[in-house]
Design a protein around this motif. Structure first.
Motif, PDB file in Angstrom:
ATOM      1  N   LEU A 253      -7.410 -10.195 -10.492  1.00 50.33           N
ATOM      2  CA  LEU A 253      -8.486 -11.181 -10.559  1.00 50.33           C
ATOM      3  C   LEU A 253      -8.135 -12.352 -11.475  1.00 50.33           C
ATOM      4  O   LEU A 253      -8.408 -13.509 -11.147  1.00 50.33           O
ATOM      5  CB  LEU A 253      -9.774 -10.508 -11.037  1.00 50.33           C
ATOM      6  N   THR A 254      -7.508 -12.047 -12.623  1.00 53.05           N
ATOM      7  CA  THR A 254      -7.190 -13.124 -13.568  1.00 53.05           C
ATOM      8  C   THR A 254      -6.036 -13.991 -13.091  1.00 53.05           C
ATOM      9  O   THR A 254      -5.910 -15.140 -13.518  1.00 53.05           O
ATOM     10  CB  THR A 254      -6.846 -12.545 -14.955  1.00 53.05           C
ATOM     11  N   THR A 255      -5.199 -13.459 -12.213  1.00 50.39           N
ATOM     12  CA  THR A 255      -4.077 -14.236 -11.684  1.00 50.39           C
ATOM     13  C   THR A 255      -4.394 -14.838 -10.319  1.00 50.39           C
ATOM     14  O   THR A 255      -3.543 -15.493  -9.712  1.00 50.39           O
ATOM     15  CB  THR A 255      -2.808 -13.368 -11.580  1.00 50.39           C
ATOM     16  N   GLY A 256      -5.599 -14.573  -9.822  1.00 50.43           N
ATOM     17  CA  GLY A 256      -6.003 -15.173  -8.553  1.00 50.43           C
ATOM     18  C   GLY A 256      -5.435 -14.498  -7.332  1.00 50.43           C
ATOM     19  O   GLY A 256      -5.465 -15.075  -6.233  1.00 50.43           O
ATOM     20  N   GLN A 257      -4.922 -13.287  -7.477  1.00 53.54           N
ATOM     21  CA  GLN A 257      -4.357 -12.578  -6.336  1.00 53.54           C
ATOM     22  C   GLN A 257      -5.456 -11.810  -5.601  1.00 53.54           C
ATOM     23  O   GLN A 257      -6.474 -11.424  -6.174  1.00 53.54           O
ATOM     24  CB  GLN A 257      -3.279 -11.600  -6.794  1.00 53.54           C
ATOM     25  N   ALA A 258      -5.217 -11.567  -4.321  1.00 48.84           N
ATOM     26  CA  ALA A 258      -6.197 -10.853  -3.509  1.00 48.84           C
ATOM     27  C   ALA A 258      -6.139  -9.353  -3.812  1.00 48.84           C
ATOM     28  O   ALA A 258      -5.076  -8.798  -4.117  1.00 48.84           O
ATOM     29  CB  ALA A 258      -5.911 -11.087  -2.026  1.00 48.84           C
ATOM     30  N   LEU A 259      -7.306  -8.714  -3.745  1.00 46.52           N
ATOM     31  CA  LEU A 259      -7.347  -7.261  -3.878  1.00 46.52           C
ATOM     32  C   LEU A 259      -6.682  -6.636  -2.662  1.00 46.52           C
ATOM     33  O   LEU A 259      -6.812  -7.127  -1.539  1.00 46.52           O
ATOM     34  CB  LEU A 259      -8.795  -6.779  -4.003  1.00 46.52           C
ATOM     35  N   THR A 260      -5.972  -5.552  -2.879  1.00 45.25           N
ATOM     36  CA  THR A 260      -5.143  -4.962  -1.840  1.00 45.25           C
ATOM     37  C   THR A 260      -5.752  -3.679  -1.293  1.00 45.25           C
ATOM     38  O   THR A 260      -6.630  -3.060  -1.898  1.00 45.25           O
ATOM     39  CB  THR A 260      -3.744  -4.653  -2.396  1.00 45.25           C
ATOM     40  N   ALA A 261      -5.228  -3.252  -0.139  1.00 44.82           N
ATOM     41  CA  ALA A 261      -5.674  -2.002   0.467  1.00 44.82           C
ATOM     42  C   ALA A 261      -5.320  -0.813  -0.415  1.00 44.82           C
ATOM     43  O   ALA A 261      -6.087   0.155  -0.507  1.00 44.82           O
ATOM     44  CB  ALA A 261      -5.040  -1.843   1.852  1.00 44.82           C
ATOM     45  N   SER A 262      -4.160  -0.867  -1.074  1.00 46.62           N
ATOM     46  CA  SER A 262      -3.761   0.243  -1.942  1.00 46.62           C
ATOM     47  C   SER A 262      -4.714   0.378  -3.124  1.00 46.62           C
ATOM     48  O   SER A 262      -5.014   1.494  -3.571  1.00 46.62           O
ATOM     49  CB  SER A 262      -2.321   0.043  -2.442  1.00 46.62           C
ATOM     50  N   LEU A 263      -5.220  -0.747  -3.630  1.00 39.73           N
ATOM     51  CA  LEU A 263      -6.183  -0.696  -4.718  1.00 39.73           C
ATOM     52  C   LEU A 263      -7.487  -0.047  -4.252  1.00 39.73           C
ATOM     53  O   LEU A 263      -8.068   0.783  -4.950  1.00 39.73           O
ATOM     54  CB  LEU A 263      -6.458  -2.101  -5.243  1.00 39.73           C
ATOM     55  N   ALA A 264      -7.931  -0.391  -3.046  1.00 30.39           N
ATOM     56  CA  ALA A 264      -9.158   0.195  -2.510  1.00 30.39           C
ATOM     57  C   ALA A 264      -8.983   1.694  -2.282  1.00 30.39           C
ATOM     58  O   ALA A 264      -9.873   2.492  -2.618  1.00 30.39           O
ATOM     59  CB  ALA A 264      -9.535  -0.508  -1.210  1.00 30.39           C
ATOM     60  N   LEU A 265      -7.834   2.093  -1.722  1.00 28.40           N
ATOM     61  CA  LEU A 265      -7.590   3.513  -1.490  1.00 28.40           C
ATOM     62  C   LEU A 265      -7.509   4.270  -2.808  1.00 28.40           C
ATOM     63  O   LEU A 265      -8.097   5.350  -2.965  1.00 28.40           O
ATOM     64  CB  LEU A 265      -6.288   3.697  -0.698  1.00 28.40           C
ATOM     65  N   GLY A 266      -6.784   3.703  -3.785  1.00 23.10           N
ATOM     66  CA  GLY A 266      -6.684   4.340  -5.089  1.00 23.10           C
ATOM     67  C   GLY A 266      -8.042   4.463  -5.751  1.00 23.10           C
ATOM     68  O   GLY A 266      -8.345   5.484  -6.385  1.00 23.10           O
ATOM     69  N   ALA A 267      -8.888   3.437  -5.575  1.00 23.54           N
ATOM     70  CA  ALA A 267     -10.226   3.490  -6.147  1.00 23.54           C
ATOM     71  C   ALA A 267     -11.033   4.638  -5.565  1.00 23.54           C
ATOM     72  O   ALA A 267     -11.708   5.384  -6.287  1.00 23.54           O
ATOM     73  CB  ALA A 267     -10.953   2.163  -5.910  1.00 23.54           C
ATOM     74  N   LEU A 268     -10.969   4.810  -4.249  1.00 17.53           N
ATOM     75  CA  LEU A 268     -11.686   5.904  -3.600  1.00 17.53           C
ATOM     76  C   LEU A 268     -11.205   7.259  -4.115  1.00 17.53           C
ATOM     77  O   LEU A 268     -11.999   8.169  -4.383  1.00 17.53           O
ATOM     78  CB  LEU A 268     -11.514   5.824  -2.086  1.00 17.53           C
ATOM     79  N   MET A 269      -9.882   7.393  -4.267  1.00 12.83           N
ATOM     80  CA  MET A 269      -9.315   8.668  -4.722  1.00 12.83           C
ATOM     81  C   MET A 269      -9.718   8.963  -6.173  1.00 12.83           C
ATOM     82  O   MET A 269     -10.101  10.089  -6.519  1.00 12.83           O
ATOM     83  CB  MET A 269      -7.799   8.648  -4.583  1.00 12.83           C
ATOM     84  N   ILE A 270      -9.650   7.948  -7.025  1.00 12.91           N
ATOM     85  CA  ILE A 270      -9.948   8.154  -8.451  1.00 12.91           C
ATOM     86  C   ILE A 270     -11.436   8.417  -8.664  1.00 12.91           C
ATOM     87  O   ILE A 270     -11.822   9.339  -9.380  1.00 12.91           O
ATOM     88  CB  ILE A 270      -9.473   6.931  -9.268  1.00 12.91           C
ATOM     89  N   VAL A 271     -12.279   7.604  -8.030  1.00 10.14           N
ATOM     90  CA  VAL A 271     -13.720   7.824  -8.170  1.00 10.14           C
ATOM     91  C   VAL A 271     -14.108   9.165  -7.562  1.00 10.14           C
ATOM     92  O   VAL A 271     -14.924   9.914  -8.124  1.00 10.14           O
ATOM     93  CB  VAL A 271     -14.506   6.663  -7.523  1.00 10.14           C
ATOM     94  N   GLY A 272     -13.508   9.487  -6.414  1.00  9.81           N
ATOM     95  CA  GLY A 272     -13.779  10.782  -5.808  1.00  9.81           C
ATOM     96  C   GLY A 272     -13.355  11.920  -6.713  1.00  9.81           C
ATOM     97  O   GLY A 272     -14.056  12.947  -6.817  1.00  9.81           O
ATOM     98  N   ALA A 273     -12.234  11.771  -7.383  1.00  9.35           N
ATOM     99  CA  ALA A 273     -11.753  12.802  -8.299  1.00  9.35           C
ATOM    100  C   ALA A 273     -12.722  12.983  -9.466  1.00  9.35           C
ATOM    101  O   ALA A 273     -13.022  14.111  -9.868  1.00  9.35           O
ATOM    102  CB  ALA A 273     -10.362  12.445  -8.813  1.00  9.35           C
ATOM    103  N   ALA A 274     -13.204  11.866 -10.007  1.00 13.25           N
ATOM    104  CA  ALA A 274     -14.138  11.941 -11.137  1.00 13.25           C
ATOM    105  C   ALA A 274     -15.437  12.647 -10.733  1.00 13.25           C
ATOM    106  O   ALA A 274     -15.968  13.489 -11.459  1.00 13.25           O
ATOM    107  CB  ALA A 274     -14.425  10.543 -11.672  1.00 13.25           C
TER     108      ALA A 274
END
Length: 279
Positions: A253-274
């Motif tokens: 976000l601070t560098t202006g890059q787009a959020l990626t599919a790997s970030l979304a998948l990792g988010a689902l896995m980490i939140v699901g794990a928690a």
């Protein structure tokens, strides 16, 4: 339902998430110099916490050694690992520390036991962290073993055992973390003098270092200690997998890059794990 300990840990994790973004802006500053100054700034936060009662900084020598082992030992091993081994793999191995907290908690802390759901959730959380970290590099990993990986694993073990070990020593005030940070900061500056070239710091650099000390290299350690005193370290360890996820999101976000599919998948896995582990 989040507990007070969960909220304290999440606030510390949010502060740690800013570390990568600040590190990008201070990439020209030698790492031990940066860490040493940041820790010394962070140690000052103990002054209002202790209400100017310096006795709160006085702890048994075993407790002080544990604190320096955690704050200084972690950074020492990690920095050497990042200098001697491929940074991507070393960083990924270092993020085994939340898994270490979950797995080692029953071995270090009496009264706790393993639960299949928590161990499984910790493995899923690490897998999610791996997806986030590898996604930043396009998923490329160099083959072969490197001695620096052992140092990265050592840094993970240091932080997980330090975090759990604070529950095994005599009770101490959270403001005593200021003493841990001050001693670790001095040792980091000694490493800078021994191993790193001198650096000229601008006023902007100093301002960012103050932010670093107030946040990820200062305030986060006090909040982390308070969370560990108040909550279940296995729950807190699972929440810690949010660190690489949020850190990557902040950098993008601070560098202006787009959020990626790997970030979304990792988010689902980490939140699901928690969620899985805390159920």
């Amino acid at each position: 339902m989040f507990t007070r300990a969960d909220l304290l840990a999440l606030t510390a994790i949010l502060m740690w998430a800013s570390l990568a973004a600040l590190g990008v802006k201070l990439a020209h500053v030698p790492p031990f110099l940066l860490t040493g100054l940041g820790l010394l700034v962070g140690s000052v936060l103990a002054v209002p916490l202790s209400r100017l009662q310096w006795r709160a900084w006085v702890v048994p020598w075993q407790t002080l050694l544990l604190g320096v082992y955690g704050l200084f030992g972690f950074h020492l091993l990690l920095f050497i690992a990042l200098r001697t081994a491929p940074a991507l793999q070393a960083n990924l191995i270092n993020y085994l520390w939340p898994l270490g907290m979950v797995v080692l908690a029953p071995l270090i802390l009496p009264g706790l036991r393993w639960r299949a759901s928590q161990v499984g959730a910790a493995v899923l959380g690490f897998a999610g962290a791996a997806v986030v970290i590898l996604g930043r590099s396009g998923g490329s990993l160099a083959g072969g073993w490197h001695s620096g990986y052992a140092l990265a694993l050592g840094s993970a073990l240091v932080w997980s055992t330090y975090s759990l070990g604070t529950r095994r020593v005599a009770p101490f005030a959270t403001s005593a973390v200021g003493a841990f940070a001050a001693v670790s900061g001095v040792l980091s500056l000694a490493c800078h003098a021994l191993w790193e070239p001198a650096a000229d710091l601008s006023a902007r650099d100093l301002g960012l270092i103050v932010l670093l000390g107030l946040g990820p290299l200062g305030g986060a350690f006090f909040l982390w200690d308070a969370a560990l005193k108040a909550g279940d370290p296995r729950r807190i360890g699972l929440l810690a997998f949010l660190t690489p996820l949020l850190s990557t999101a902040v950098v993008l976000l601070t560098t202006g890059q787009a959020l990626t599919a790997s970030l979304a998948l990792g988010a689902l896995m980490i939140v699901g794990a928690a969620v899985w582990g805390q159920r």
